[in-house]
Design a protein around this motif. Structure first.
Motif, PDB file in Angstrom:
ATOM      1  N   LYS A  82       0.828  -1.203   0.000  1.00 60.16           N
ATOM      2  CA  LYS A  82       0.000   0.000   0.000  1.00 60.16           C
ATOM      3  C   LYS A  82       0.864   1.255   0.000  1.00 60.16           C
ATOM      4  N   SER A  83       1.948   1.237   0.780  1.00 59.82           N
ATOM      5  CA  SER A  83       2.748   2.463   0.827  1.00 59.82           C
ATOM      6  C   SER A  83       3.498   2.699  -0.487  1.00 59.82           C
TER       7      SER A  83
ATOM      8  N   ASP B 204       0.901   4.200  -2.599  1.00 56.75           N
ATOM      9  CA  ASP B 204       0.743   5.587  -2.158  1.00 56.75           C
ATOM     10  C   ASP B 204       1.812   6.481  -2.771  1.00 56.75           C
TER      11      ASP B 204
ATOM     12  N   SER C  51       1.117   7.340  -6.107  1.00 62.29           N
ATOM     13  CA  SER C  51      -0.201   7.967  -6.250  1.00 62.29           C
ATOM     14  C   SER C  51      -1.179   7.096  -7.029  1.00 62.29           C
TER      15      SER C  51
END
Lengths: 317, 301
Positions: free
Chosen positions: A251-252, A255, A258
């Motif tokens: 997920k990071s 992130d 974007s």
């Protein structure tokens, strides 16, 4: 990426003869099929008919010349030493065999323990496209192949997965280049499947084709959403879920690129898929099954537990 | 207690509908079937050979290397053995001898009007082998072919349609009839047949391969049971069910005459799971699954 897994017997051979193999340079996986060219051309012409992947664009396929594709593919590895092949060697082939991946259809996966599930989920390209339902993947899927270092092919044995090093060697370098191309072409909604019980965690960054060739090659402007599926076989209990450290790492990374994402623990569409082979498993029972006695008692217990827990929660609060 | 249970059901169903509405919505993607050429499929020989080597290689048929050239010539000899529309029933016999199926006991599976779900079942489970999973069926599945007028090669321009009055000995029709008979004759143990319970022409349609060729060619000395899996679409209108047969009674009668037992199951779970995997939010697809319960009670358990 995908290939047939090596036979259990050959693993024993690897363990026993490791040293010898290093010296001789012979592999532990099967060799090149003797009729590889026939199979390749046959698959190619078959794919061009449109029946293999029903969503492939027929007009785009009609421009592909199967004999030319074989030449481009084979020149990358045929005749060379098995490990003397880099991903870049397949660049021309991959570009020539490339077809448009329909928007919202790309389906990534990582770890062999999820391969069968994602394959049946994709419904031969009718629901989603894994790399092996594109022309590039379909032509090669399931085979080990390598040169003999003397201008010909080795039909005896080829290096096993990772034996030449990560993403190096005739087979692994091919899947690396193909994976990279697949993720560059992905557009719209995308999916990635993991097995929650995968040793070392569902998402891994070390020597993972998904991490090193797919994730980093996604184009943030083109990917509208990444659906992460964390799946657990009906016979097992989940070791990881959407909140585990491993998935949070993914997920990071998303992130930082974007790319928006959702994460699903065993969503219902896949769970039904997982139940097909285990329809007598207690988790795999339809509510409206007549005469499923164990299911009814299971349901009753659940309902009672539900009521009791509701009261308990109220009491403690 | 009863009212408590009722209340619980209401709560659970309410939660269920909320949770379902919240979950992924995935629609199946479909397109019309493969477009066929009017004549023999382009590059027929390449495709046939590729499939031949692939099947032989992946399933490792025998120790000696497969000679796909021989297999192809034998097939082509069959196609060209007689003038167009006049192929004998025996035209493909020497080819079929080379590739004759011998499936494991209890696995032979027929289908009629259920191509897609039957093949999804056979692909996801080792329990079912259909015609298209045998060597002979795999080699030519979805291909079209016929000989030219002077019996020298395939005709790539135009093949005559299946028409028993005008073109009785049509190349593909003769092939599939003979292959179906062979498929039936080799079956052992219990046999599965996957039929369409929504078809308004009936699940056991007179003119189908199963009714005409396969069922009559089962060998009662080897086959003791025919089990019908009667499939209905999630949103279909059932034409018949196992309990309310419209045409299945004729199959039952035929089998009784042959001395083979008959059984019938409406929408077995494995088929339903396949359908529900495509339409997880359909009311028929509510299941008391672990994943489902976890999604409701996850925080409490």
């Amino acid at each position: 990426m995908s290939k047939t897994s090596s036979e259990a017997g050959s693993l024993v051979v690897v363990a026993c003869c490791c040293l010898v193999l290093f010296i001789v340079g012979a592999g532990a996986a099967p060799g090149t099929p003797s009729a590889f060219r026939d199979i390749f051309i046959g698959r190619c012409e078959d794919y061009k008919l449109g029946g293999i992947n029903k969503l492939a664009d027929l007009s785009e396929l009609s421009s592909k010349n199967c004999s030319e594709l074989w030449e481009l593919f084979s020149v990358a590895w045929l005749g060379k030493e098995p490990c003397d092949v880099e991903p870049n060697d397949y660049k021309d082939f991959v570009e020539s065999a490339s077809i448009t991946i329909p928007k919202d259809m790309s389906n990534f996966w990582d770890g062999w323990d999820i391969y069968d599930t994602v394959r049946s989920y994709s419904r031969e390209g009718q629901r989603t496209w894994t790399l092996d339902y594109t022309l590039i993947g379909y032509l090669i899927n399931g085979f080990y192949f390598c040169g003999d270092g003397k201008g010909g092919v080795n039909t005896e044995s080829c290096p096993d997965d990772g034996e030449c090093g990560f993403a190096v060697g005739a087979v692994d370098a091919f899947w690396a280049e193909a994976s990279k191309h697949f993720s560059i072409s992905a557009e719209g909604l995308s999916r990635v499947f993991f097995n929650s019980s995968r040793p070392g965690g569902p998402f891994q960054t070390e020597e993972s084709f998904f991490s090193e060739f797919e994730l980093c090659n996604l184009t943030p402007e083109k990917i509208s959403l990444m659906d992460i599926y964390v799946l657990t076989d009906v016979r097992q209990s989940p070791q990881h879920d959407c909140d585990s450290v491993s998935i949070n790492n993914l997920k990071s990374i998303l992130d930082s690129k974007s790319i928006p994402y959702n994460c699903w623990d065993n969503p219902r569409d896949v769970f039904h898929q997982l139940c097909i082979d285990y329809d007598d498993h207690e988790d795999c029972t339809f509510l409206n099954d007549d005469g499923a006695v164990h299911k009814q008692s299971f349901f009753l217990i659940t309902c009672i537990a539900f009521i009791v827990l509701q009261f308990t929660t109220k009491d403690t609060s | 207690m009863v009212s408590l249970l009722k209340e619980c059901l209401v709560i659970l169903l309410a939660v269920l509908s909320v949770v379902q509405a919240d979950k992924l919505s995935l629609k199946p993607y479909t397109r019309d079937a493969v477009a066929y050429e009017d004549g023999t499929t382009v590059n027929f020989e390449d495709i046939f050979n590729g499939r031949c080597y692939e099947f032989g290689c992946l399933s490792c048929l025998g120790e000696k290397p497969l000679t796909c050239d021989t297999i192809f010539s034998s097939f082509l000899d069959g196609v060209l053995s007689d003038p167009v529309c006049a192929l004998e029933d025996t035209a493909y016999d020497s080819f079929l001898q080379l590739v004759a199926p011998d499936l494991p006991v209890d696995t032979t599976t027929f289908w009629s009007g259920t191509y897609e779900i039957a093949h999804q079942l056979s692909a996801t489970s080792g329990l079912y082998y259909t015609m298209e999973d045998t060597f002979m069926g795999y080699l030519v599945n979805s291909l079209n072919w016929c000989g030219n007028d002077d019996q020298t090669d395939f005709d790539y321009e135009d093949c005559r349609a299946w028409d028993y009055d005008d073109c009785y000995g049509q190349a593909t029709s003769v092939f599939w009839n003979k292959a179906s008979a062979l498929m039936a004759a080799q079956a052992r143990g219990s046999v599965t047949v996957i039929l369409n319970g929504d078809a308004t022409t009936g699940a056991f349609r007179n003119s189908s391969f199963f009714a005409r060729v396969e069922a009559p060619n089962l060998n009662p000395e080897k086959v003791y049971l025919v089990n019908v899996l009667l499939i209905h679409d999630l949103d279909g209108t059932p034409f018949e069910t196992c309990d309310d047969p419209q045409t299945l009674q004729y199959l039952e009668a035929l089998l009784k005459e042959m001395g083979i037992a008959y059984s019938c199951q409406d929408d077995p779970d494995n088929a339903r799971f396949l359908q529900c995997s495509q339409e997880p939010e359909h009311p028929e697809c509510s299941s008391c699954t672990k994943g489902f319960l976890d999604s409701i009670f996850g925080s409490w358990f």
